[in-house]
Design an enzyme around this catalytic site. Sequence first.
Site, mmCIF file in Angstrom:
data_model
loop_
_atom_site.group_PDB
_atom_site.id
_atom_site.type_symbol
_atom_site.label_atom_id
_atom_site.label_comp_id
_atom_site.label_asym_id
_atom_site.label_seq_id
_atom_site.Cartn_x
_atom_site.Cartn_y
_atom_site.Cartn_z
ATOM 1 N N GLY A 15 0.790 -1.223 0.000
ATOM 2 C CA GLY A 15 0.000 0.000 0.000
ATOM 3 C C GLY A 15 0.826 1.279 0.000
ATOM 4 C CB SER A 16 4.254 2.247 -1.040
ATOM 5 O OG SER A 16 4.352 1.925 -2.408
ATOM 6 C CG MET A 93 -1.307 -8.038 -6.831
ATOM 7 S SD MET A 93 -0.758 -6.928 -8.158
ATOM 8 C CE MET A 93 0.634 -7.822 -8.775
ATOM 9 N NE ARG A 94 -8.507 -12.368 -6.937
ATOM 10 C CZ ARG A 94 -8.310 -13.660 -7.123
ATOM 11 N NH1 ARG A 94 -7.121 -14.186 -6.947
ATOM 12 N NH2 ARG A 94 -9.307 -14.445 -7.498
ATOM 13 C CB ILE A 95 -8.490 -10.247 -13.492
ATOM 14 C CG1 ILE A 95 -6.995 -10.211 -13.818
ATOM 15 C CG2 ILE A 95 -9.323 -9.884 -14.712
ATOM 16 C CD1 ILE A 95 -6.537 -11.328 -14.711
ATOM 17 C CG ASN A 110 -4.099 -1.091 -12.475
ATOM 18 O OD1 ASN A 110 -3.893 -1.261 -11.267
ATOM 19 N ND2 ASN A 110 -3.418 -1.761 -13.397
ATOM 20 C CG HIS A 112 1.251 -2.215 -15.397
ATOM 21 N ND1 HIS A 112 1.026 -3.461 -14.866
ATOM 22 C CD2 HIS A 112 2.198 -2.375 -16.352
ATOM 23 C CE1 HIS A 112 1.804 -4.334 -15.474
ATOM 24 N NE2 HIS A 112 2.533 -3.705 -16.377
ATOM 25 C CD GLU A 177 4.274 2.046 -9.290
ATOM 26 O OE1 GLU A 177 3.246 1.797 -8.631
ATOM 27 O OE2 GLU A 177 5.102 1.167 -9.585
HETATM 28 C C1 GAR Z 1 3.140 -1.182 -7.522
HETATM 29 O O1 GAR Z 1 4.402 -1.203 -8.144
HETATM 30 C C2 GAR Z 1 2.041 -1.272 -8.563
HETATM 31 O O2 GAR Z 1 2.347 -0.571 -9.751
HETATM 32 C C3 GAR Z 1 2.007 -2.752 -8.814
HETATM 33 O O3 GAR Z 1 2.144 -3.341 -7.538
HETATM 34 C C4 GAR Z 1 2.905 -2.462 -6.711
HETATM 35 C C5 GAR Z 1 2.105 -2.197 -5.459
HETATM 36 O O4 GAR Z 1 2.859 -1.488 -4.533
HETATM 37 N N1 GAR Z 1 0.769 -3.131 -9.417
HETATM 38 C C6 GAR Z 1 0.668 -4.116 -10.300
HETATM 39 O O5 GAR Z 1 1.600 -4.790 -10.663
HETATM 40 C C7 GAR Z 1 -0.754 -4.319 -10.822
HETATM 41 N N2 GAR Z 1 -0.768 -5.253 -11.888
HETATM 42 P P1 GAR Z 1 2.164 -0.810 -3.272
HETATM 43 O O6 GAR Z 1 1.249 -1.882 -2.626
HETATM 44 O O7 GAR Z 1 3.311 -0.462 -2.368
HETATM 45 O O8 GAR Z 1 1.377 0.374 -3.735
#
Ligand code: GAR
Length: 219
Positions: A15-16, A93-95, A110, A112, A177
């Site tokens: 959740g950053s 991470m779910r579709i 979203n 990515h 991000e």
């Molecule tokens: C992030 O890098 C995000 O872009 C990626 O997961 C990480 C979550 O980090 N998302 C995906 O790969 C979606 N397909 P976070 O939990 O620290 O925000």
Amino acid sequence: MADLLKLGVLISGSGSNLQSIIDHIEKGALGARITMVASNRPDAYGLTRAQQYRIPTAVVSHRDFENREAFDRELLRILQGAGVELVVLAGFMRILTPFFLRAFPDRIINIHPALLPSFPGTHVQQKALDYGVRFSGCTVHFVDEGVDTGPIIIQAVVPVFAGDTAQELAARILKEEHKIYPQAIRYFAQGRIVRNGRRVEIRDAGNHDAALSNPPPEG
Ligand code: GAR
């Protein structure tokens, strides 16, 4: 508070990105507030982050449901109950099924960790290294029925350095991000996003007239 855009943030892990959105909201810089954080994993650290700010949280464990649509139905009930206007996937991470997508047309975004349409899916930082690209980055996009295929709202680019590990590249991307996701939400709250089919226009965004090469130019 009535005119703040109500966000529902979906997470699966650290959740950053959620934290970055919270930080921007705390600074009064987003025109939005989070009315629900939902996770499909009970151990997601992002839940703790949300609770620290007294943001309502919910766990909807995908393991408790017979199929994707039943899971989505419960998720939808929770988000609609919280009056959510924009669904923000932040490391979720779910579709999502068409059933869910139809409930929030053009209102699910979203982030990515790659420059789409290159490297959709998972483990994309390692895939970028294996391919040998000189730049990678991150993309905020609308969610459609494909995997990481929806119209692009904003992207940021980072260089790939010789000898990078996937973790190092992921950290470099994550830093960006944390900037572009709040920016995309701000665009949304300000009503500046205009979608024409695949193409998304951001009103009054200007142009960033800078070219990069990697390795850098010589001579
Ligand atoms: C992030 O890098 C995000 O872009 C990626 O997961 C990480 C979550 O980090 N998302 C995906 O790969 C979606 N397909 P976070 O939990 O620290 O925000």
